[in-house]
Design a protein around this motif. Structure first.
Motif, PDB file in Angstrom:
ATOM      1  N   LEU A 220       0.831  -1.204   0.000  1.00  0.00           N
ATOM      2  CA  LEU A 220       0.000   0.000   0.000  1.00  0.00           C
ATOM      3  C   LEU A 220       0.867   1.255   0.000  1.00  0.00           C
ATOM      4  O   LEU A 220       0.557   2.236  -0.689  1.00  0.00           O
TER       5      LEU A 220
ATOM      6  N   PRO B   8      -6.053   0.791  11.403  1.00  0.00           N
ATOM      7  CA  PRO B   8      -6.890   0.996  10.218  1.00  0.00           C
ATOM      8  C   PRO B   8      -6.690   2.367   9.570  1.00  0.00           C
ATOM      9  O   PRO B   8      -6.759   2.493   8.346  1.00  0.00           O
ATOM     10  N   LEU B   9      -6.419   3.385  10.404  1.00  0.00           N
ATOM     11  CA  LEU B   9      -6.195   4.718   9.858  1.00  0.00           C
ATOM     12  C   LEU B   9      -5.037   4.732   8.880  1.00  0.00           C
ATOM     13  O   LEU B   9      -5.135   5.298   7.781  1.00  0.00           O
ATOM     14  N   HIS B  10      -3.927   4.096   9.241  1.00  0.00           N
ATOM     15  CA  HIS B  10      -2.738   4.127   8.395  1.00  0.00           C
ATOM     16  C   HIS B  10      -2.972   3.356   7.090  1.00  0.00           C
ATOM     17  O   HIS B  10      -2.531   3.789   6.018  1.00  0.00           O
ATOM     18  N   LEU B  11      -3.668   2.233   7.160  1.00  0.00           N
ATOM     19  CA  LEU B  11      -3.978   1.489   5.942  1.00  0.00           C
ATOM     20  C   LEU B  11      -4.944   2.281   5.064  1.00  0.00           C
ATOM     21  O   LEU B  11      -4.808   2.304   3.828  1.00  0.00           O
ATOM     22  N   ALA B  12      -5.913   2.933   5.692  1.00  0.00           N
ATOM     23  CA  ALA B  12      -6.885   3.716   4.927  1.00  0.00           C
ATOM     24  C   ALA B  12      -6.212   4.905   4.248  1.00  0.00           C
ATOM     25  O   ALA B  12      -6.533   5.230   3.095  1.00  0.00           O
ATOM     26  N   VAL B  13      -5.279   5.551   4.941  1.00  0.00           N
ATOM     27  CA  VAL B  13      -4.591   6.712   4.354  1.00  0.00           C
ATOM     28  C   VAL B  13      -3.779   6.301   3.133  1.00  0.00           C
ATOM     29  O   VAL B  13      -3.852   6.934   2.076  1.00  0.00           O
ATOM     30  N   THR B  14      -2.996   5.229   3.253  1.00  0.00           N
ATOM     31  CA  THR B  14      -2.184   4.797   2.108  1.00  0.00           C
ATOM     32  C   THR B  14      -3.060   4.321   0.958  1.00  0.00           C
ATOM     33  O   THR B  14      -2.783   4.615  -0.210  1.00  0.00           O
ATOM     34  N   ALA B  15      -4.131   3.594   1.260  1.00  0.00           N
ATOM     35  CA  ALA B  15      -5.033   3.127   0.203  1.00  0.00           C
ATOM     36  C   ALA B  15      -5.705   4.306  -0.493  1.00  0.00           C
ATOM     37  O   ALA B  15      -5.865   4.309  -1.728  1.00  0.00           O
ATOM     38  N   ALA B  16      -6.113   5.316   0.272  1.00  0.00           N
ATOM     39  CA  ALA B  16      -6.762   6.486  -0.321  1.00  0.00           C
ATOM     40  C   ALA B  16      -5.796   7.250  -1.215  1.00  0.00           C
ATOM     41  O   ALA B  16      -6.166   7.683  -2.322  1.00  0.00           O
TER      42      ALA B  16
END
Length: 247
Positions: free
Chosen positions: A146, A223-231
């Motif tokens: 990601l 989850p925040l860090h995964l969501a930021v990179t995915a976004a």
């Protein structure tokens, strides 16, 4: 597929003929670990404050983030900007080989370089200092991919918007060094001011670095860090495809 294979092989040879780019992509992460481990003995000795953990283990995810940032923001970005300025993409548009094949080949070459450089760094840490690997390999792989996708998207977007290679290099530099700071290359996350840590959570390389550190310690990333990179990966790649100019 054969045309893409030939294009990829040609781009790989050109990549290796550029010694500076090849050095920073392939060798620099491993050399950085060697320098840190030998220049700062405390880095490679068990620490009582860390329950016997080697401090260098805590820095390896940061070096992975450094490798991602270096390959995407210097090698990939620089080549694409130069190719457009020199008219390579425009000339390709008049041939049966689509310009998109060149970008695909470049992505393949740079991803391969990133993987090789990261593997060499981890192998160096194990052989030279007895470092352990990550305790949660699946989580590390997710965070790593990601983060790489997010930074690739940022590089492609800059290449799409910059009018020439000089502007591309300038924008890339302005993005690259703050990204390294928020990833903890110079100031580890716990030592950052509170405000900087909050900003780091919402930068692609900072979020990726923290996600990989969590995976290295055996946890799942927030989850925040995964969501930021995915976004970042989704938005920047979509914008780059829409805005990319072949001329």
């Amino acid at each position: 597929m054969s045309a893409l294979s030939r294009m990829t092989g040609s781009e790989a040879r050109l990549f290796l003929r550029e010694p500076v780019g090849a050095f920073f992509a392939l060798a620099f992460p491993a050399i950085l670990i060697l320098v840190l481990g030998n220049a700062i003995p405390a880095f490679s000795e068990p620490s009582a404050d860390l329950d016997g953990e080697l401090p260098i283990n805590l820095y390896l995810p940061v070096v992975l983030a450094l490798a991602i940032g270096t390959v995407t923001m210097t090698s990939l970005l620089g080549v694409l900007a130069t190719y457009r300025e020199r008219g390579v993409l425009r000339r390709l548009a008049t041939t049966p080989v689509k310009p998109s094949a060149l970008i695909t080949a470049q992505l393949g070459v740079n991803v391969a370089a990133l993987l090789i450089g990261s593997a060499l760094m981890m192998l160096t840490a194990v052989l030279a200092f007895g470092s352990r690997g990550p305790e949660n390999w699946p989580a590390l792989l997710v965070a790593y991919l990601l983060g790489a996708a997010a930074m690739t998207g940022v590089a492609l977007l800059i290449a799409a918007l910059a009018p020439n290679s000089r502007a591309s290099a300038g924008i890339g530099t302005l993005v690259y060094f703050p990204m390294l700071f928020f990833a903890g290359v110079w100031t580890p996350g716990p030592m950052m001011p509170e405000g900087a840590r909050q900003v780091a959570d919402f930068t692609p390389l900072g979020a990726a670095s923290q996600a990989m550190q969590a995976a290295w310690s055996g946890d799942w990333p927030q989850p925040l860090h995964l969501a930021v990179t995915a976004a970042y990966a989704a938005v920047t790649c979509a914008l780059a495809v829409r805005l990319f100019r072949w001329q």
